[in-house]
Design a protein around this motif. Structure first.
Motif, PDB file in Angstrom:
ATOM      1  N   CYS A 116      -2.651   0.260  -3.971  1.00 33.48           N
ATOM      2  CA  CYS A 116      -2.170  -1.044  -3.525  1.00 33.48           C
ATOM      3  C   CYS A 116      -1.658  -1.785  -4.749  1.00 33.48           C
ATOM      4  O   CYS A 116      -2.447  -2.165  -5.615  1.00 33.48           O
ATOM      5  CB  CYS A 116      -3.277  -1.826  -2.836  1.00 33.48           C
ATOM      6  SG  CYS A 116      -2.823  -3.520  -2.398  1.00 33.48           S
ATOM      7  N   GLU A 149       0.828  -1.200   0.000  1.00 31.76           N
ATOM      8  CA  GLU A 149       0.000   0.000   0.000  1.00 31.76           C
ATOM      9  C   GLU A 149       0.867   1.256   0.000  1.00 31.76           C
ATOM     10  O   GLU A 149       2.007   1.239   0.495  1.00 31.76           O
ATOM     11  CB  GLU A 149      -0.906   0.051   1.244  1.00 31.76           C
ATOM     12  CG  GLU A 149      -1.834  -1.127   1.413  1.00 31.76           C
ATOM     13  CD  GLU A 149      -1.282  -2.155   2.369  1.00 31.76           C
ATOM     14  OE1 GLU A 149      -2.088  -2.884   2.988  1.00 31.76           O
ATOM     15  OE2 GLU A 149      -0.046  -2.246   2.501  1.00 31.76           O
ATOM     16  N   GLY A 154      -1.623  -6.591   2.799  1.00 31.33           N
ATOM     17  CA  GLY A 154      -0.493  -5.681   2.778  1.00 31.33           C
ATOM     18  C   GLY A 154      -0.080  -5.292   4.185  1.00 31.33           C
ATOM     19  O   GLY A 154      -0.699  -5.715   5.166  1.00 31.33           O
ATOM     20  N   TRP A 184     -10.362  -3.227   0.726  1.00 35.99           N
ATOM     21  CA  TRP A 184      -9.691  -2.310   1.637  1.00 35.99           C
ATOM     22  C   TRP A 184     -10.337  -2.465   3.019  1.00 35.99           C
ATOM     23  O   TRP A 184     -11.565  -2.477   3.138  1.00 35.99           O
ATOM     24  CB  TRP A 184      -9.836  -0.864   1.191  1.00 35.99           C
ATOM     25  CG  TRP A 184      -8.979  -0.475   0.027  1.00 35.99           C
ATOM     26  CD1 TRP A 184      -9.366  -0.364  -1.274  1.00 35.99           C
ATOM     27  CD2 TRP A 184      -7.595  -0.112   0.057  1.00 35.99           C
ATOM     28  NE1 TRP A 184      -8.312   0.015  -2.050  1.00 35.99           N
ATOM     29  CE2 TRP A 184      -7.209   0.190  -1.255  1.00 35.99           C
ATOM     30  CE3 TRP A 184      -6.635  -0.020   1.075  1.00 35.99           C
ATOM     31  CZ2 TRP A 184      -5.904   0.577  -1.587  1.00 35.99           C
ATOM     32  CZ3 TRP A 184      -5.343   0.364   0.752  1.00 35.99           C
ATOM     33  CH2 TRP A 184      -4.994   0.658  -0.568  1.00 35.99           C
ATOM     34  N   CYS A 226      -4.859  -3.195   2.326  1.00 38.36           N
ATOM     35  CA  CYS A 226      -5.512  -3.844   1.199  1.00 38.36           C
ATOM     36  C   CYS A 226      -5.355  -5.354   1.348  1.00 38.36           C
ATOM     37  O   CYS A 226      -4.435  -5.835   2.017  1.00 38.36           O
ATOM     38  CB  CYS A 226      -4.974  -3.365  -0.138  1.00 38.36           C
ATOM     39  SG  CYS A 226      -3.306  -3.871  -0.541  1.00 38.36           S
TER      40      CYS A 226
END
Length: 125
Positions: free
Chosen positions: A22, A6, A116, A36, A96
């Motif tokens: 992302c 991200e 992430g 998200w 994300c």
């Protein structure tokens, strides 16, 4: 191995806009449902927005409807979260996530396989 990175977080004032990105590497990005999520201090991580593989189906958490827009660029292996009219209560770490197995935009964390590291968004009043 699928990896998500991200970017785009930062410190803004209430009413401002930010766009999170992302970038996804590994795997077959164009087949993944993407989402998200965000986690505010002292709170659980919650769903914010999700998008199916083609981009024609999206889903939003009620408090961000009309302010946030999720999108994807399958040529760039990237999803975005455009955040407008930001409020102090939007302050959180934003993550994300990729749903590798499944075609429905899900809202529960356990449906997503890869995450992430997160990016901090801080909205001052």
């Amino acid at each position: 191995q699928v990896q998500l990175v991200e970017s785009g977080g930062g410190l803004v004032q209430a009413g401002d806009s930010l766009r999170l990105s992302c970038a996804v590497s590994g795997g077959t990005f164009s087949r993944y449902v993407m989402g998200w999520f965000r986690q505010a201090p002292g709170k659980e991580r919650i769903f914010v927005a999700g998008i199916n593989w083609s981009g024609d189906s999206t889903r939003y958490e009620d408090s961000v409807k009309g302010r946030f827009t999720i999108s994807r660029d399958n040529d760039k292996n990237t999803i975005y979260l455009q955040m407008n009219s930001l409020k102090p209560e939007d302050t959180a770490v934003y993550y994300c996530a990729a749903r590798i197995r499944g075609i429905v935009v899900a809202v529960l964390e356990h449906n997503y396989d890869t995450w992430g590291q997160g990016t901090q968004v801080t909205v001052s009043s």
